[in-house]
Structures are given as C-alpha cells and as structure tokens.
Design a protein around this motif. Structure first.
Motif, PDB file in Angstrom:
ATOM      1  N   LEU A 157      42.396   8.468 -37.139  1.00  0.00           N
ATOM      2  CA  LEU A 157      43.202   8.094 -35.967  1.00  0.00           C
ATOM      3  C   LEU A 157      44.665   7.894 -36.365  1.00  0.00           C
ATOM      4  CD1 LEU A 157      41.009   5.487 -34.003  1.00  0.00           C
ATOM      5  CD2 LEU A 157      41.588   7.821 -33.337  1.00  0.00           C
ATOM      6  N   ALA A 183      50.618   3.002 -27.480  1.00  0.00           N
ATOM      7  CA  ALA A 183      51.308   1.720 -27.278  1.00  0.00           C
ATOM      8  C   ALA A 183      52.447   1.564 -28.287  1.00  0.00           C
ATOM      9  CB  ALA A 183      50.320   0.556 -27.389  1.00  0.00           C
ATOM     10  N   GLY A 227      45.307   2.969 -32.821  1.00  0.00           N
ATOM     11  CA  GLY A 227      44.500   3.915 -32.039  1.00  0.00           C
ATOM     12  C   GLY A 227      45.194   5.257 -31.902  1.00  0.00           C
ATOM     13  N   GLU A 233      52.194  -3.694 -34.391  1.00  0.00           N
ATOM     14  CA  GLU A 233      51.050  -3.482 -33.511  1.00  0.00           C
ATOM     15  C   GLU A 233      49.809  -3.347 -34.389  1.00  0.00           C
ATOM     16  OE1 GLU A 233      48.806  -1.008 -30.047  1.00  0.00           O
ATOM     17  OE2 GLU A 233      49.882   0.096 -31.582  1.00  0.00           O
TER      18      GLU A 233
HETATM   19  N1  SAM Z   1      46.827   0.642 -28.974  1.00  0.00           N
HETATM   20  C1  SAM Z   1      45.948   1.761 -28.970  1.00  0.00           C
HETATM   21  C2  SAM Z   1      46.491   2.939 -28.217  1.00  0.00           C
HETATM   22  O1  SAM Z   1      47.582   2.853 -27.669  1.00  0.00           O
HETATM   23  O2  SAM Z   1      45.800   3.975 -28.244  1.00  0.00           O
HETATM   24  C3  SAM Z   1      44.568   1.413 -28.482  1.00  0.00           C
HETATM   25  C4  SAM Z   1      43.831   0.667 -29.480  1.00  0.00           C
HETATM   26  S1  SAM Z   1      42.093   0.589 -29.357  1.00  0.00           S
HETATM   27  C5  SAM Z   1      41.842  -0.338 -27.909  1.00  0.00           C
HETATM   28  C6  SAM Z   1      41.858  -0.603 -30.672  1.00  0.00           C
HETATM   29  C7  SAM Z   1      42.057  -0.036 -32.049  1.00  0.00           C
HETATM   30  O3  SAM Z   1      41.989  -1.112 -32.983  1.00  0.00           O
HETATM   31  C8  SAM Z   1      41.008   0.968 -32.473  1.00  0.00           C
HETATM   32  O4  SAM Z   1      41.614   2.183 -32.779  1.00  0.00           O
HETATM   33  C9  SAM Z   1      40.366   0.319 -33.713  1.00  0.00           C
HETATM   34  O5  SAM Z   1      39.996   1.251 -34.710  1.00  0.00           O
HETATM   35  C10 SAM Z   1      41.494  -0.567 -34.181  1.00  0.00           C
HETATM   36  N2  SAM Z   1      41.101  -1.676 -35.057  1.00  0.00           N
HETATM   37  C11 SAM Z   1      40.035  -2.513 -34.993  1.00  0.00           C
HETATM   38  N3  SAM Z   1      40.074  -3.401 -36.000  1.00  0.00           N
HETATM   39  C12 SAM Z   1      41.191  -3.124 -36.725  1.00  0.00           C
HETATM   40  C13 SAM Z   1      41.793  -3.700 -37.885  1.00  0.00           C
HETATM   41  N4  SAM Z   1      41.278  -4.757 -38.537  1.00  0.00           N
HETATM   42  N5  SAM Z   1      42.950  -3.159 -38.346  1.00  0.00           N
HETATM   43  C14 SAM Z   1      43.513  -2.094 -37.730  1.00  0.00           C
HETATM   44  N6  SAM Z   1      42.984  -1.504 -36.626  1.00  0.00           N
HETATM   45  C15 SAM Z   1      41.851  -2.023 -36.126  1.00  0.00           C
END
Ligand code: SAM
Length: 219
Positions: A112, A92, A88, A84
């Motif tokens: 996080l 999930a 976040g 995944e």
């Molecule tokens: N799946 C998560 C949950 O169940 O809480 C929700 C995720 S949130 C919509 C999207 C996440 O992607 C954020 O926490 C953000 O920091 C992370 N994100 C964005 N770009 C990223 C990257 N290149 N690598 C890892 N995480 C990333």
C-alpha cells in the motif's frame, strides 16, 4: 467519459459543506485532490461515493466526510508539520499536503505504501512522504508534529503519539474496540498536559502495532 471534476465539486458541496464542514482550506483541498487517482481504476467511477471503498491488502480508503471532519478537527495552519498514521491509499495524506507545509504518512503494508508513494509522486505533491512501519509508535525521527491524524482505531492513546506532539499540537485518533470507537481530540496544552474532547462515534479498521492492538487481535 466520467467528469471527475464535476463529481468532486458535487461531493464537496453535498457531502461536506452541507453537512457542516466549514474550514475553507479543507473544502478547497478536497476540491483539488483527484480521489479517483487513489483507488483501483475499476473503482474510479465510484470514487466520489459517500462511503469508504476497498483498497489493496483488505484495507479501505475512508469516506470523504470523515477525511474532511478529521482534518478540520486538526485546525491546521499552512506552516504545520503533520503525521498521518495509516496512509492506506495516500488520499488523506495528499489532502493534508494541500493545507500543511509538510506531511509524513506511515503505513504498515509495504504494498500500500508503495502505491501511495507512486500516486503522490505522479501528482507532483512533493511535500508528502510515505514511510513503511508501525505508526502506533509514531515516527520519532521526524517529530515533533503540529498535528497527528490516525486513520485506524487504537485500544488507548499510544504514549509515543502524545510524546511526538509539539506544544499546542493536536492528535485526532479513534479509540475503542471495533463497533464502539469514539473519535478523540487531544491538544497538548503544556509539556505534560493534554486537553481531551470527544468528537463522536466512528468506525475504522484496527491500528495494529506495538502501541495499538497486538498481533492483529482486537480482544
Ligand atoms: N488514510 C487512508 C486513505 O486515505 O486511504 C485510509 C486508511 S485505512 C482506513 C487505515 C490504514 O491504517 C490501513 O491501510 C492499515 O493498513 C493502516 N494501519 C493499521 N495499523 C497501522 C499501524 N500500526 N501503522 C501504520 N498503518 C497502520
């Protein structure tokens, strides 16, 4: 005191089953994972709302329906290894861990990732690992994966994620600029062949990284 188990059952029935989520494994997993443990305590009473909720670092825990729809689209089998991207809150990843054999989740914000790791350990979900890093490049050390789910929107499909799919593997990823993202499913049908499907319009935070949006800019 809030009856979270009742709210969870109702969320599964009203938001998921009645809206077309059919995979029994997904419904069972979402009936099992306590979503209220993945948000700040002050937001726990709202954990089963039909919407995303804010988490730390200006990010969000996704709406339950989109979590279920993406996992259903990944057509998981019990022996699968899953990546995944965008852990976040860890929610999930926890749901994925109730279905697949092993889940590796990656999050770019260390704070996080630390919280997600703590929550998952407290629940005893020992087949879920949380890593810190740029998930737009996947996690080569743990590849190949039977499924990769990306919870943030990329400008295009990152080549690293294609490469880290096992034969027959599925990649579920939002593609496009904010406001015009489409959820795509790629299935690796042969070494260099991918079948592609459009799963509809979605709204995710940007995937920021070397194979995502650079420097946080979505221009
Ligand atoms: N799946 C998560 C949950 O169940 O809480 C929700 C995720 S949130 C919509 C999207 C996440 O992607 C954020 O926490 C953000 O920091 C992370 N994100 C964005 N770009 C990223 C990257 N290149 N690598 C890892 N995480 C990333």
């Amino acid at each position: 005191m809030t009856d979270f188990a009742r709210l969870r059952d109702r969320m599964v029935e009203v938001q998921l089953a009645r809206r077309g989520i059919r995979d029994a494994r997904v419904l069972t997993a979402m009936r099992a994972v306590p979503r209220e443990r993945f948000v700040d305590t002050g937001l726990a009473p709202y954990a089963y709302r039909d919407s995303p909720l804010p988490i730390a670092a200006g990010q969000t825990i996704s709406q339950p329906w989109i979590v279920a729809a993406m996992i259903e689209a990944a057509t998981l089998e019990p022996g699968d290894r899953v990546l995944e991207v965008g852990a976040g809150s860890g929610y999930a990843a926890a749901v994925l861990g109730r279905i697949a054999a092993r889940v590796v989740a990656i999050e770019r914000h260390p704070a996080l990732a630390a919280l997600a790791r703590e929550r998952i350990a407290a629940l005893g979900y020992d087949n879920v690992e949380i890593h810190v890093g740029d998930g737009s490049c996947g996690l080569a050390a743990a590849a190949p994966f039977d499924a990769i789910l990306v919870a943030a929107g990329a400008p295009a499909v990152p080549p690293a994620l294609r490469e880290q799919l096992a034969p027959g593997g599925r990649l579920i990823i939002p593609i496009g600029a904010p406001g015009e993202q489409k959820l795509r499913k790629l299935t690796r049908t042969a070494a260099a062949c991918f079948a592609e499907q459009d799963l509809g319009t979605v709204a995710f935070v940007p995937l920021i990284g070397a194979q995502g949006w650079r420097n946080g800019s979505t221009e």
